[in-house]
Motif scaffolding. Sequence first.
Motif, PDB file in Angstrom:
ATOM      1  N   GLY A  22       0.788  -1.226   0.000  1.00 16.72           N
ATOM      2  CA  GLY A  22       0.000   0.000   0.000  1.00 16.72           C
ATOM      3  C   GLY A  22       0.823   1.279   0.000  1.00 16.72           C
ATOM      4  N   LYS A  23       2.098   1.179  -0.269  1.00 17.17           N
ATOM      5  CA  LYS A  23       2.966   2.356  -0.270  1.00 17.17           C
ATOM      6  C   LYS A  23       2.861   3.091  -1.606  1.00 17.17           C
ATOM      7  CE  LYS A  23       4.815   1.246   3.759  1.00 17.17           C
ATOM      8  NZ  LYS A  23       4.562   2.048   4.980  1.00 17.17           N
ATOM      9  N   ARG A  24       2.868   4.434  -1.519  1.00 17.66           N
ATOM     10  CA  ARG A  24       2.887   5.261  -2.727  1.00 17.66           C
ATOM     11  C   ARG A  24       4.335   5.558  -3.103  1.00 17.66           C
ATOM     12  NH1 ARG A  24      -1.192   8.178  -4.722  1.00 17.66           N
ATOM     13  NH2 ARG A  24       0.008  10.107  -4.918  1.00 17.66           N
ATOM     14  N   ILE A  25       4.678   5.295  -4.356  1.00 17.32           N
ATOM     15  CA  ILE A  25       6.059   5.400  -4.824  1.00 17.32           C
ATOM     16  C   ILE A  25       6.242   6.680  -5.623  1.00 17.32           C
ATOM     17  CG2 ILE A  25       7.935   4.241  -6.058  1.00 17.32           C
ATOM     18  CD1 ILE A  25       6.754   2.675  -3.647  1.00 17.32           C
ATOM     19  N   VAL A  26       7.291   7.440  -5.281  1.00 18.48           N
ATOM     20  CA  VAL A  26       7.641   8.662  -6.004  1.00 18.48           C
ATOM     21  C   VAL A  26       9.007   8.454  -6.662  1.00 18.48           C
ATOM     22  CG1 VAL A  26       8.028  11.159  -5.868  1.00 18.48           C
ATOM     23  CG2 VAL A  26       6.390  10.055  -4.320  1.00 18.48           C
ATOM     24  N   LEU A  27       9.109   8.795  -7.942  1.00 22.96           N
ATOM     25  CA  LEU A  27      10.381   8.681  -8.671  1.00 22.96           C
ATOM     26  C   LEU A  27      10.857  10.059  -9.095  1.00 22.96           C
ATOM     27  CD1 LEU A  27      12.611   7.059 -10.212  1.00 22.96           C
ATOM     28  CD2 LEU A  27      11.049   7.032 -12.179  1.00 22.96           C
ATOM     29  N   CYS A  28      12.106  10.366  -8.777  1.00 28.76           N
ATOM     30  CA  CYS A  28      12.793  11.561  -9.304  1.00 28.76           C
ATOM     31  C   CYS A  28      13.932  11.093 -10.199  1.00 28.76           C
ATOM     32  CB  CYS A  28      13.363  12.415  -8.170  1.00 28.76           C
ATOM     33  SG  CYS A  28      12.137  13.215  -7.130  1.00 28.76           S
ATOM     34  N   HIS A  29      14.205  11.858 -11.232  1.00 28.68           N
ATOM     35  CA  HIS A  29      15.283  11.486 -12.155  1.00 28.68           C
ATOM     36  C   HIS A  29      16.047  12.723 -12.601  1.00 28.68           C
ATOM     37  CE1 HIS A  29      17.407   9.473 -15.422  1.00 28.68           C
ATOM     38  NE2 HIS A  29      17.090  10.503 -16.191  1.00 28.68           N
ATOM     39  N   GLY A  30      17.369  12.604 -12.714  1.00 28.48           N
ATOM     40  CA  GLY A  30      18.186  13.715 -13.189  1.00 28.48           C
ATOM     41  C   GLY A  30      19.660  13.365 -13.140  1.00 28.48           C
ATOM     42  N   VAL A  31      20.495  14.353 -13.423  1.00 27.77           N
ATOM     43  CA  VAL A  31      21.947  14.165 -13.376  1.00 27.77           C
ATOM     44  C   VAL A  31      22.457  14.361 -11.949  1.00 27.77           C
ATOM     45  CG1 VAL A  31      24.173  15.013 -14.223  1.00 27.77           C
ATOM     46  CG2 VAL A  31      22.220  14.878 -15.775  1.00 27.77           C
ATOM     47  N   PHE A  32      22.012  15.462 -11.308  1.00 23.63           N
ATOM     48  CA  PHE A  32      22.400  15.790  -9.927  1.00 23.63           C
ATOM     49  C   PHE A  32      23.929  15.773  -9.776  1.00 23.63           C
ATOM     50  CE2 PHE A  32      18.316  13.327  -9.619  1.00 23.63           C
ATOM     51  CZ  PHE A  32      17.493  14.436  -9.522  1.00 23.63           C
ATOM     52  N   LYS A 112       9.205  16.134 -11.018  1.00 24.72           N
ATOM     53  CA  LYS A 112      10.224  16.985 -11.637  1.00 24.72           C
ATOM     54  C   LYS A 112      10.218  18.354 -10.962  1.00 24.72           C
ATOM     55  CE  LYS A 112      12.359  15.975 -14.838  1.00 24.72           C
ATOM     56  NZ  LYS A 112      13.694  15.327 -14.901  1.00 24.72           N
ATOM     57  N   GLY A 113      11.277  19.115 -11.191  1.00 24.22           N
ATOM     58  CA  GLY A 113      11.385  20.447 -10.621  1.00 24.22           C
ATOM     59  C   GLY A 113      10.498  21.455 -11.335  1.00 24.22           C
ATOM     60  N   PRO A 114      10.319  22.647 -10.751  1.00 25.89           N
ATOM     61  CA  PRO A 114       9.417  23.651 -11.324  1.00 25.89           C
ATOM     62  C   PRO A 114       9.828  24.142 -12.706  1.00 25.89           C
ATOM     63  CG  PRO A 114      10.719  24.583  -9.532  1.00 25.89           C
ATOM     64  CD  PRO A 114      10.931  23.108  -9.488  1.00 25.89           C
ATOM     65  N   ASP A 115      11.126  24.034 -13.033  1.00 23.51           N
ATOM     66  CA  ASP A 115      11.584  24.501 -14.344  1.00 23.51           C
ATOM     67  C   ASP A 115      11.118  23.586 -15.479  1.00 23.51           C
ATOM     68  OD1 ASP A 115      13.221  22.758 -12.931  1.00 23.51           O
ATOM     69  OD2 ASP A 115      15.029  23.273 -14.041  1.00 23.51           O
ATOM     70  N   TYR A 116      10.500  22.444 -15.142  1.00 24.85           N
ATOM     71  CA  TYR A 116       9.992  21.536 -16.172  1.00 24.85           C
ATOM     72  C   TYR A 116       8.489  21.697 -16.411  1.00 24.85           C
ATOM     73  CZ  TYR A 116      14.348  18.933 -16.630  1.00 24.85           C
ATOM     74  OH  TYR A 116      15.645  18.575 -16.903  1.00 24.85           O
ATOM     75  N   LYS A 117       7.840  22.621 -15.678  1.00 24.47           N
ATOM     76  CA  LYS A 117       6.399  22.810 -15.876  1.00 24.47           C
ATOM     77  C   LYS A 117       6.091  23.245 -17.304  1.00 24.47           C
ATOM     78  CE  LYS A 117       5.073  23.881 -11.102  1.00 24.47           C
ATOM     79  NZ  LYS A 117       4.540  24.897 -10.172  1.00 24.47           N
TER      80      LYS A 117
END
Length: 506
Positions: A22-32, A112-117
Amino acid sequence: MKEKIINLDEIAEIISLKKSQGKRIVLCHGVFDLLHIGHIKHFKEAKNMGDILVVSITPDEFVNKGPGRPAFNTSLRLEALSALESIDFVFANKWKTAQQTIKIIQPNIYCKGPDYKDHSSDLTGKITDEEAAIKFVGGKIMYTDDITFSSSSLLNKYGDLHSQQHEVFIRDIAKNNSFESINLKLDSMKNLKVLVIGETIIDQYVFCEALGKSGKEPVLVLRDLETQEYLGGALAIARHLSDFCNNVSLLSFLGEDNEYKSFIEEGIEENIHLNFLTKSNSPTIVKRRFVDSVDRKKILGVYSINDSALNKEEEAKFLESFDKLSKEHDLVIVSDYGHGIITPKIADYISKTDKFISLNAQVNAANIGTHSIRKYHDINCLIINANELLHEMRERDGDLEKLALKLKKIIKANYITVTKGKDGAFLFNDKTVPVNCPGFAVEVVDKIGSGDALLALLSVCLYSKIDDDLSLFIASLAAAQSVESIGNSKPVNKVTLLKTISHFLK
């Protein structure tokens, strides 16, 4: 921290288990590349969107932020991210984008970050594909709202990535040009009609393992492991232009049996129009290079070639084709490899045309001592390597700038550009003070084709009346991009070039 770093195969199984709980999964992706406060706030906000935060990073081979990037390799970036409390798992992606990863992990949220809106600001256009992927697996894309910083901007300002010469040059470019204006200038080239003239060359790379000395003779013995073939010569120049100009034509010669014609047609971009003539008693030129499979260093070169001049009939056919094609194009790029295709009569005829002519006449193992640029005259733009300049002026060494000005005057060129390998290039126009541009290549895989990339981009930039320093900057970045791959395996990519410029100007 170590237990947070996993591989892609493991993460799919772990996430499947977490979702069953029942866990909600969040994925972030980038170079960092450079972990900073903006990233930390981004991850904290992303974690609040669900229960488990998974972060995937772009591996080193797919980072296209310019020469010298990433500043921190995949392993170090994984270690840095694993130290953050808000991140539950981190892994290196296997692809350029997160699209395939999203389909494998099937997160509830792709963050994603706000610059991707504004999707239109993404140069690659991949954010749209990633949004489609998350919707396909039943999830949704969300954006964080906190302050943003740029790793590229911080590295440019506080890092030690560039020499003082680089910093001064880039600062001057940024002072007079915004990224948006450069993007518009490059985009304006799409309607140009460019004719490329020169030899068709097949670059063949035979990757070998050294077995040792022959038992009976003083000969190095190699075992061939793999052979790869790429479109070289004038074909490579046309390909470098294909991502920038919608209409590129090639006028060249194949061998009398049209060898490699189908191979060329299968590998060439759709917007390149091929115009082939045949040269009698000649093969299609193949330059075979035997390469050590471990360190990729070249051991031996063998050329299949007939570099005798065209006969009168072939010469007449060439001039007829040039006459017709030149009238249909805005500018002509000539790359004369000195293998008998461009005779003195053809060179004189090309020189007398009223089209913008850009020229590179190369010295190589097959033509040294016999090939001369002086068969051309009244050229708009001449591009020449420093060693070729010394050879042309019959100088062992000397002041390159003085020699360049002298040659410019001899052949009546409007521009002359001299390339100096890792030391960059300089350009003379009508002034006696050159525009100097540093070299940008950091990881050199193969120098073959770098001059062709510079010739292609500098020619269309100068024709488009882009400022000399910016033209040389763009062309130098194209050359730097080309040396990052073996031979002419990859043409210059416009998106990669734009991303490099964007990160330099931050």
